[in-house]
Design an enzyme around this catalytic site. Structure first.
Site, PDB file in Angstrom:
ATOM      1  N   ASP A 276       6.483 -14.719  83.299  1.00  0.00           N
ATOM      2  CA  ASP A 276       7.420 -13.618  83.487  1.00  0.00           C
ATOM      3  C   ASP A 276       8.529 -14.146  84.402  1.00  0.00           C
ATOM      4  O   ASP A 276       8.410 -15.215  85.016  1.00  0.00           O
ATOM      5  CB  ASP A 276       6.720 -12.376  84.061  1.00  0.00           C
TER       6      ASP A 276
HETATM    7  C1  BGC Z   1       9.843  -8.166  82.804  1.00  0.00           C
HETATM    8  C2  BGC Z   1       9.611  -8.742  81.425  1.00  0.00           C
HETATM    9  C3  BGC Z   1      10.929  -9.138  80.809  1.00  0.00           C
HETATM   10  C4  BGC Z   1      11.633 -10.125  81.738  1.00  0.00           C
HETATM   11  C5  BGC Z   1      12.966 -10.625  81.226  1.00  0.00           C
HETATM   12  C6  BGC Z   1      10.699  -9.068  83.673  1.00  0.00           C
HETATM   13  O1  BGC Z   1      11.082  -8.416  84.833  1.00  0.00           O
HETATM   14  O2  BGC Z   1       8.594  -7.939  83.443  1.00  0.00           O
HETATM   15  O3  BGC Z   1       8.942  -7.801  80.633  1.00  0.00           O
HETATM   16  O4  BGC Z   1      10.722  -9.690  79.543  1.00  0.00           O
HETATM   17  O5  BGC Z   1      11.860  -9.479  82.981  1.00  0.00           O
HETATM   18  O6  BGC Z   1      13.912  -9.621  81.237  1.00  0.00           O
END
Ligand code: BGC
Length: 744
Positions: A276
């Site tokens: 993530d």
């Molecule tokens: C989220 C993800 C997301 C990523 C990119 C993170 O803060 O938890 O679900 O894909 O950001 O935007």
């Protein structure tokens, strides 16, 4: 996409959808649940991959293991290796973000279809919608020339307060996997990788950056992992996203148990693990624990843990170059798999087309849930109706953007008010009033987009002028429809909600409008449970719609006016009060540094049913404009061996005046189990269209292995022999028939 319009009675026309893309995947008769299976990652390019890796410098290899922009990792141009291009997210392809900051890139060709949120998708209880969703988004991804969608998001809804509840599907592991798999297959059938997230045990936003989640092994296996496991074993997902938080003391992006032992060794995952965004904390440990790609925020990309630090670690012999090669090869394999390399006929895709808007419409129309309908208040009967009051900020609020990675920039978002305008005859006058104001107290927060541990504080006071306007509109109209609920600023990633109360003093508004016009319908626009106990008691009709995509307003108007007979069912339990929900009843949310899931396997309806706590609306609940009788349930045999599949048939009769769809749900129960079990667990379901006056026979197949529990001593899924009771009904609390089966 084929759409059949069937004229039924003079009163209603229902739109019935014919599936098309996945016709070849049907496992048999129409009444069977379709099974979906993805394509394995091939090995036919391995020689070519070995050759490529042999020509790469250490720097080039490491370049592939970390972000070189917000949503790409580097390729190696001289060797024909492209960048790996990712995009969020769960509600459709996110707008283009700048390469080195979160600012939108400001393009004009990145408009996409806004699809119904995952909660809505699961509320269809029609797994073909999962495939449709995946393939439609897959085509949009290809039109944007992307390789990996950061979706589906399939964490279990443990608390109704979860900020991302709307992004996730359900509280039930079986329903979860039955949607996650077709979505992944539909997506990957279009030469796009699914990146299933957030692996795993990531069920709250509060303290998500550091909270250490403690779950006992059986609960982990039975509740929190099955959908992830199915996306690997059946869906053949090409990527998985490691979550932010810790699990049993280790961050999930450096969690050897989760990434190496379970995901790869046990399940045979061959794809790539992506972190993530900014969820990585170490260099050597992360890589050795199973992470392949580090993605992150805006700091210089070479400062990432898997960038310069990794090059230094190889040079210092803290990690071997062979280990680096292993990760690079995994990435190359998935690039070949989706034809980003080596393939000539890669799907070209299309975006924001009328066909895709219609895909979004179909899902939206199947997802809307009728919660209450006293005296057949719905569908609205227009005979003699000259005016309708449309009240509430949510009648015009747009929800495509917002919620960080789940936002979609779209040219079409039909609001509820626009939907009614589109569908009502010109002779009916619409009296619109905003009713309540969407207002926040930002004194401790700065602005709504700020990431904080706690959800936004709302100003729960009605504006006297707005209230007056709403009451006048209601008084002067034959019927009133109030659009209440929440929005994507209130329900959002990065914080959980503080409580279940309807924000912005909506309850008071609804009560006051009902007092001046009892002919008032309440429509909830929201993605997560709210305390609507009092509202439900007072209003004669309550409808639940979701953040329901580009065509959400049209689908809703079609339900309100009876063109579509509602057939959605809740994918989670709506509690009467927060304290009734398991994580809150056990006082084990949100924890601080550690959160222990005290309720164990009793998540969602498993808790409510086992502990005899009455919910406001149970899991699997939803009404129709017709009625059904369920009869003649039988299993094909009396006793089964462990490798067999139980085939249950049941007759569903439409006893009302209009055609409609019912969802037959099969729950299993084992009262004499030697381990503690929930009083019932969903093991099969099937949505079926039944014409007025007709009877359909529904077949639900339950592989005996689905009845297994996870035995922590032998570390194996174990089917207990003996008697099981199958409870067959139309919600977890509305059981119509019971049959007994014996496992030998
Ligand atoms: C989220 C993800 C997301 C990523 C990119 C993170 O803060 O938890 O679900 O894909 O950001 O935007």
């Amino acid at each position: 996409m084929k759409t059949k319009i069937i004229n039924l009675t003079a009163a209603f026309t229902f739109v019935i959808f014919a599936s098309c893309k996945n016709e070849t995947k049907s496992s048999g008769a129409d009444t069977d649940q379709k099974e979906y299976m993805g394509k394995e990652i091939g090995t036919k390019f391995d020689k070519e991959i070995d050759k490529l890796v042999a020509q790469m410098t250490l720097e080039e290899k490491v370049g592939m293991l970390h972000g070189n922009s917000m949503f790409t990792t580097a390729g190696v141009e001289r060797l024909g290796i492209p960048e790996l291009r990712m995009a969020d997210g769960p509600l459709g392809v996110r707008e283009e973000i700048s390469r080195d900051s979160w600012k939108p890139a400001g393009l004009t060709n990145d408009f996409a279809t806004y699809y119904p949120a995952a909660g809505a998708l699961a509320a269809t209880w029609d797994t073909e919608m999962g495939y449709l969703f995946g393939s439609s988004v897959g085509e949009e991804m290809r039109a944007r020339d992307k390789d990996m969608l950061l979706s589906p998001a399939i964490n279990i809804i443990r608390t109704p307060l979860g900020g991302r509840t709307y992004e996730y599907m359900t509280e039930d592991p079986f329903l979860n996997k039955k949607f996650a798999v077709p979505l992944v297959v539909g997506l990957q059938d279009n030469d796009v990788m699914a990146c299933v997230k957030h692996f795993a045990a990531n069920n709250q936003e509060t303290n998500r950056d550091y909270v250490d989640v403690q779950i006992d092994e059986r609960t982990l296996r039975e509740i929190y992992l099955p959908a992830f496991e199915a996306t690997v074993k059946e869906g053949k997902a090409y990527a998985m996203m490691g979550a932010y938080n810790k699990f049993r003391g280790e961050y999930l992006c450096e969690n050897d148990y989760m990434l190496n032992k379970i995901l790869r060794d046990e399940w045979g995952f061959e794809g790539v693990v992506v972190s993530d965004w900014a969820a990585v904390h170490t260099t050597v440990k992360s890589l050795q624990s199973g992470l392949d790609i580090e993605m992150g925020t805006t700091k210089p990309f070479n400062e990432f843990f898997l960038a310069d630090k990794l090059i230094a670690a190889v040079k210092n012999k803290e990690i071997s170059e062979a280990e680096i090669d292993k990760h690079v090869k995994r990435i190359l394999r998935v690039l070949f798999q989706v034809k980003a390399m080596g393939g000539k006929d890669r799907v070209k895709g299309s975006i924001a087309t009328e066909a895709h808007y219609q895909d979004a419409y179909k899902i939206a129309a199947e997802a809307i849930v009728l919660l209450k309908n006293e005296k057949n208040a719905l569908p609205l009967k227009l005979d003699g109706v000259k005016s309708i009051a449309v009240i509430g900020n949510n009648a015009t609020k747009k929800n495509a953007l917002g919620g960080f990675g789940a936002g979609v920039k779209t040219k079409r978002e039909v609001t509820p008010l626009e939907g009614l305008k589109n569908r009502l005859p010109a002779s009916v006058k619409i009296n619109y009033a905003e009713g309540y104001l969407e207002r926040y107290d930002l004194s401790n927060r700065g602005n709504l987009g700020n990431i904080t541990a706690e959800g936004p504080v709302t100003i729960d006071k009605l504006d006297p002028a707005k209230l007056q306007e709403a009451l006048e509109a209601a008084k002067n109209s034959d019927v009133a429809v109030i659009f209440a609920g929440s929005n994507r600023d209130y329900e959002t990633e990065a914080s959980d909600r503080r409580d279940l109360k309807l924000p912005f003093a909506q309850e008071e508004l609804i009560e006051k409008v009902l007092a001046v016009n009892p002919n008032t319908i309440v429509v909830m626009v929201a993605g997560a449970p709210f305390d609507i106990d009092a509202v439900t008691q007072k209003a004669s009709a309550v409808v639940w719609t979701w953040f329901n995509g580009s065509e959400g307003g049209n689908a809703l108007a079609d339900v309100l006016l009876g063109k579509v007979n509602p057939s959605g069912k809740l994918p989670w339990t709506m509690p009467k009060k927060l304290a009734d929900s398991p994580a809150h009843a056990t006082n084990s949310f949100p924890g601080d540094k550690v959160v222990k899931y005290e309720e164990g396997i009793l998540v969602g309806y498993r808790w409510f049913d086992t502990k005899n706590v009455a919910p406001l609306f149970p899991f699997g609940y939803g009404l129709s404009y017709t009625t059904f009788a369920v009869d003649n349930a039988k299993a094909d045999k009396a006793a089964y061996a462990e490798n067999e599949t139980i085939s249950v048939t049941v007759e569903v009769k439409n006893t009302g005046k209009v055609d409609g769809k019912e969802v037959i749900q099969l729950y299993s129960s084992k009262s004499d189990s030697k381990v503690s079990r929930a009083s019932k667990e969903l093991k099969g379901f099937k949505k079926v269209l039944v014409k007025s006056g007709s009877t359909e026979t529904v077949t639900i197949k339950v592989p005996v292995k689905e009845l297994a529990y996870y035995d922590v001593t032998s570390k194996k899924w174990t089917v207990e022999p003996g008697k099981y009771t199958f409870k067959i009904g139309t919600s977890s609390r509305d059981i119509k028939k019971e049959i007994a089966v014996t496992i030998k």
